[in-house]
Scaffold this active site. Structure first.
Site, short mmCIF file in Angstrom:
data_model
loop_
_atom_site.label_atom_id
_atom_site.label_comp_id
_atom_site.label_asym_id
_atom_site.label_seq_id
_atom_site.Cartn_x
_atom_site.Cartn_y
_atom_site.Cartn_z
N GLY A 1 63.96 42.05 75.03
CA GLY A 1 65.29 42.39 75.54
C GLY A 1 66.33 41.36 75.14
O GLY A 1 67.45 41.70 74.76
N GLU A 2 65.95 40.06 75.25
CA GLU A 2 66.89 38.99 74.87
C GLU A 2 67.17 39.04 73.37
O GLU A 2 68.30 38.82 72.92
CB GLU A 2 66.29 37.63 75.25
N SER B 1 49.22 33.27 34.44
CA SER B 1 48.13 33.98 35.11
C SER B 1 47.14 32.96 35.65
O SER B 1 47.27 31.76 35.42
CB SER B 1 47.43 34.92 34.12
N GLN B 2 46.12 33.47 36.34
CA GLN B 2 45.11 32.61 36.93
C GLN B 2 43.78 32.79 36.21
O GLN B 2 43.26 33.90 36.12
CB GLN B 2 44.94 32.97 38.42
N LYS C 1 42.45 33.77 47.70
CA LYS C 1 43.11 34.54 46.65
C LYS C 1 43.41 35.93 47.21
O LYS C 1 42.51 36.73 47.44
CB LYS C 1 42.22 34.67 45.41
N CYS D 1 29.26 56.21 9.99
CA CYS D 1 30.53 55.94 10.66
C CYS D 1 31.16 57.26 11.11
O CYS D 1 31.26 58.21 10.32
CB CYS D 1 31.48 55.21 9.70
N CYS E 1 34.65 57.52 8.64
CA CYS E 1 34.62 57.60 7.18
C CYS E 1 33.25 58.04 6.65
O CYS E 1 33.08 58.22 5.44
CB CYS E 1 35.00 56.26 6.56
#
Length: 668
Positions: free
Chosen positions: A34-35, A81-82, A123, A406, A409
């Site tokens: 309230g205050e 970064s970490q 973290k 492959c 190819c």
């Protein structure tokens, strides 16, 4: 407006902010609701009466603004970064490396570094935010982005009541922390809303990146801060930084521990592994930092991470799904690798349909088959990995066939170690395309406009078979290609021509030496100074370079001794490539360690060119003005840095005096 009213408004703002600190950050309210409401309403009525609204007033934090878009924000200092470890062996290796670098410094310097001491922190698993304070006021809040620039999310961050808009410290500061959604808030949100949020991490990131700040407000985020970027304050330890943040009334998570022994770090990690399930914030590991700031400065940074800090990551969660198929891809080195196609599964808020299988031996070892129910693990936001099968005896499965040709190819594949390779480096399109994309990238030869799609067009329509063929392209070759008009043709040809003049480290990175990234390329350039000397290097010389091990050294020597590569490099260099060799004997000492700040736009000069000039003359470029700054180079629209320099009495060069200074540096 009556000045008395303004003073009263500012007093109310300070009082309410103080009450918010006790209520939200300390969880220890000092007045009744309230205050508090009475004070808040008094402030609101005074603002309406006078029309004076401080942008950081508590009345402006409620959320409700809907933004059109996110604006780009450039950080004052780079946000790294970490580095991560996921087992105790990797963690111990980091500590051994750190101790080795400390000992090397102490052997050659009189000002000895302290015995290693570490500090551990949680973290958090949320979204990194970067606050900028100047003259004690919150100026901006931004996401980390790529570490150089992020997105301005000030309006969103202002909905987090634990973040102060005013602090005692008046100098320019950047403060990093993590925005998180408490698990209790996530639970309450999901009980009250029709569409539930899947996890706390995505909920926090989504809230900060929501243009509708009323939606951000609904998620009741918190934030915890742990790092300061500044040249204006001296800290002896990481622990002092955390205490400073508390003094500024920024929320700092109550856990931290100072530790000296590796065994004690392990005990703490094991303790937190269980303890983290009993706290109200999502955390996925422990951050371990060198406590002594001077040691941090000596250890420095790699291209991505601070060498003085590492995160121990707990094992990520595992999920199960069905393996539907396996496709085989060809990389720029010719390696043919399997990629698993999965029945889609929701994985921590992300739909996953693909997973890694390292090689054919990996398939056999894990007993994976088409149709198998498999365990998958997703770690660090990379493509998930298949760990193994749920049931080895599952019915209705089919063996995964090892390819002998492959897939692109159709060349006969060869085997080397545990991998299979396509030997057709000349006309296997995926290999050539991947090598060219890498060669043209910004950190390599920086050929603007040479996209993957354009390279594919060159291969298919112009019959390009090698990287050096790029330098034989003509206007007539390009102008008749799909989507190519005169402007695009000339721009690309100019970009290719401009790439012929390149820095040594960029060229080393561009040619695709195995295991040589941006940082290692720079280290090689600094050691050998010229490309010819690098080509003649020996393995014993290479392993003297920090961060280069025996395997990388062997790869570099093998690369330059390969007869086909030798021939290709000679042809490439014959196309007019001019590599700017490093010659430290010509390096001037005219600036002799001076700390210099560049601000504003300087006509006819790129900022990186000015930085290089300063470094070449033994100067040091810093990002912010402090009492330790020797000189400020001031162009057009300099902003607050010029004002700060004037207050501190730092020498400023501008207009004609500035251009004379730069011209003199060029002549040194």
């Amino acid at each position: 407006m009556d000045n008395i009213d303004k003073i009263k408004i500012d007093e109310l703002i300070d009082k309410i902010n103080e009450l918010n600190y006790h209520y939200y950050t300390l969880d220890n309210p000092t007045v009744s609701d309230g205050e508090y409401d009475k004070l808040y309403d008094e402030l609101l009525n005074l603002e309406k009466k006078t029309g004076y609204v401080n942008e950081f007033s508590p009345t402006q934090r409620v959320g409700g603004a809907i933004l059109d878009k996110f604006e780009k924000h450039f950080h004052i200092t780079r946000l790294y970064s970490q580095d991560k470890s996921q087992n105790y062996t990797q963690l111990k290796d980091w500590i051994i490396r750190t101790k080795k670098l400390r000992d090397q410094y102490n052997k050659t310097h009189e000002d000895k570094l302290e015995e290693l001491e570490f500090i551990t922190e949680y973290k958090f698993d949320g979204l990194t935010i970067n606050l900028t304070y100047e003259d004690g006021l919150l100026k901006t809040a931004a996401t980390r982005g790529d570490g150089i620039s992020g997105e301005d999310v000030t309006k969103q961050v202002l909905t987090i009541p634990t973040i102060p808009t005013k602090i005692k410290e008046k100098s320019l500061l950047e403060i990093q922390g993590e925005a998180v959604m408490p698990l209790s808030s996530l639970k309450k949100y999901n009980e009250e809303n029709e569409i539930p949020l899947k996890n706390a991490r995505n909920a926090a990131a989504g809230a900060i990146r929501n243009l509708d700040t009323s939606q951000t407000k609904k998620r009741n985020l918190k934030a915890y801060f742990y790092q300061i970027s500044t040249n204006n304050l001296d800290f002896k330890t990481e622990e002092e930084k955390l205490e400073f943040l508390k003094e500024q009334k920024l929320p700092v998570y109550p856990y931290k521990k100072v530790i000296k022994k590796f065994d004690d770090i392990v005990k703490e990690i094991d303790f937190i592994k269980e303890e983290r399930h009993h706290i109200d914030v999502l955390t996925d590991g422990v951050v371990i930092k060198v406590n002594d700031v001077k040691t941090q400065e000596v250890l420095g940074y790699t291209n991505k991470f601070p060498r003085w800090s590492i995160a121990y990551k707990y094992d990520p969660e595992e999920y199960t799904t069905t393996l539907l198929d396996v496709v085989w891809n060809v990389g720029r080195s010719g390696k043919v690798t399997p990629l698993a196609i999965l029945e889609p599964v929701d994985f921590s808020g992300v739909t996953v349909q693909r997973a890694t299988l390292n090689n054919y031996d990996d398939i056999l070892r894990k007993k994976v088959k088409i149709g198998s129910k498999v365990f998958i693990r997703r770690s660090n936001d990379v493509i998930p990995e298949i760990l193994g099968v749920v049931d080895e005896n599952q019915e209705n499965t089919k063996e995964i066939e090892k390819p002998d040709k492959c897939p692109y190819c159709h060349s006969e594949l060869i085997e080397g170690n545990v991998h299979i390779y396509c030997p057709n480096s000349i006309s296997c399109t995926p290999q050539l395309k991947a090598r060219m994309v890498h060669f043209a990238s910004r950190d390599a030869m920086d050929i603007e406009g040479l996209s993957e799609k354009t390279i594919e067009l060159f291969i298919n329509k112009l019959g390009i078979k090698e990287i050096y063929d790029l330098y034989d392209l003509s206007y007539d070759d390009l102008i008749n290609l799909e989507s190519f008009k005169e402007k695009k043709t000339n721009n690309l040809l100019n970009a290719i021509e401009n790439s012929k003049s390149c820095e040594l480290n960029h060229f080393i990175h561009a040619i695709g030496i195995p295991n040589v990234g941006i940082k290692t390329a720079r280290d090689l350039a600094e050691k050998y100074k010229s490309f010819d000397k690098l080509r003649e290097t020996k393995q014993d010389d290479l392993i003297e370079i920090e961060d280069i091990g025996e395997k990388t050294a062997e790869d570099i020597v093998d690369f330059f001794n390969d007869s086909n590569i030798k021939k290709s490099l000679d042809i490439l260099l014959s196309k007019g490539i001019k590599i700017k060799a490093i010659d430290t004997s010509e390096k001037s000492n005219s600036l002799d360690g001076m700390k210099i700040v560049i601000t504003g736009t300087i006509e006819n000069y790129k900022r990186n060119d000015i930085k290089n000039l300063i470094i070449e003359n033994n100067g040091d470029v810093t990002s912010s003005v402090s009492k330790n700054t020797d000189l400020v180079l001031c162009g057009e629209k300099p902003g607050s840095k010029k004002e700060k320099a004037e207050k501190l009495g730092v020498k400023i060069l501008e207009n004609q005096e500035l251009f004379e200074f730069l011209k003199k540096l060029e002549e040194e």
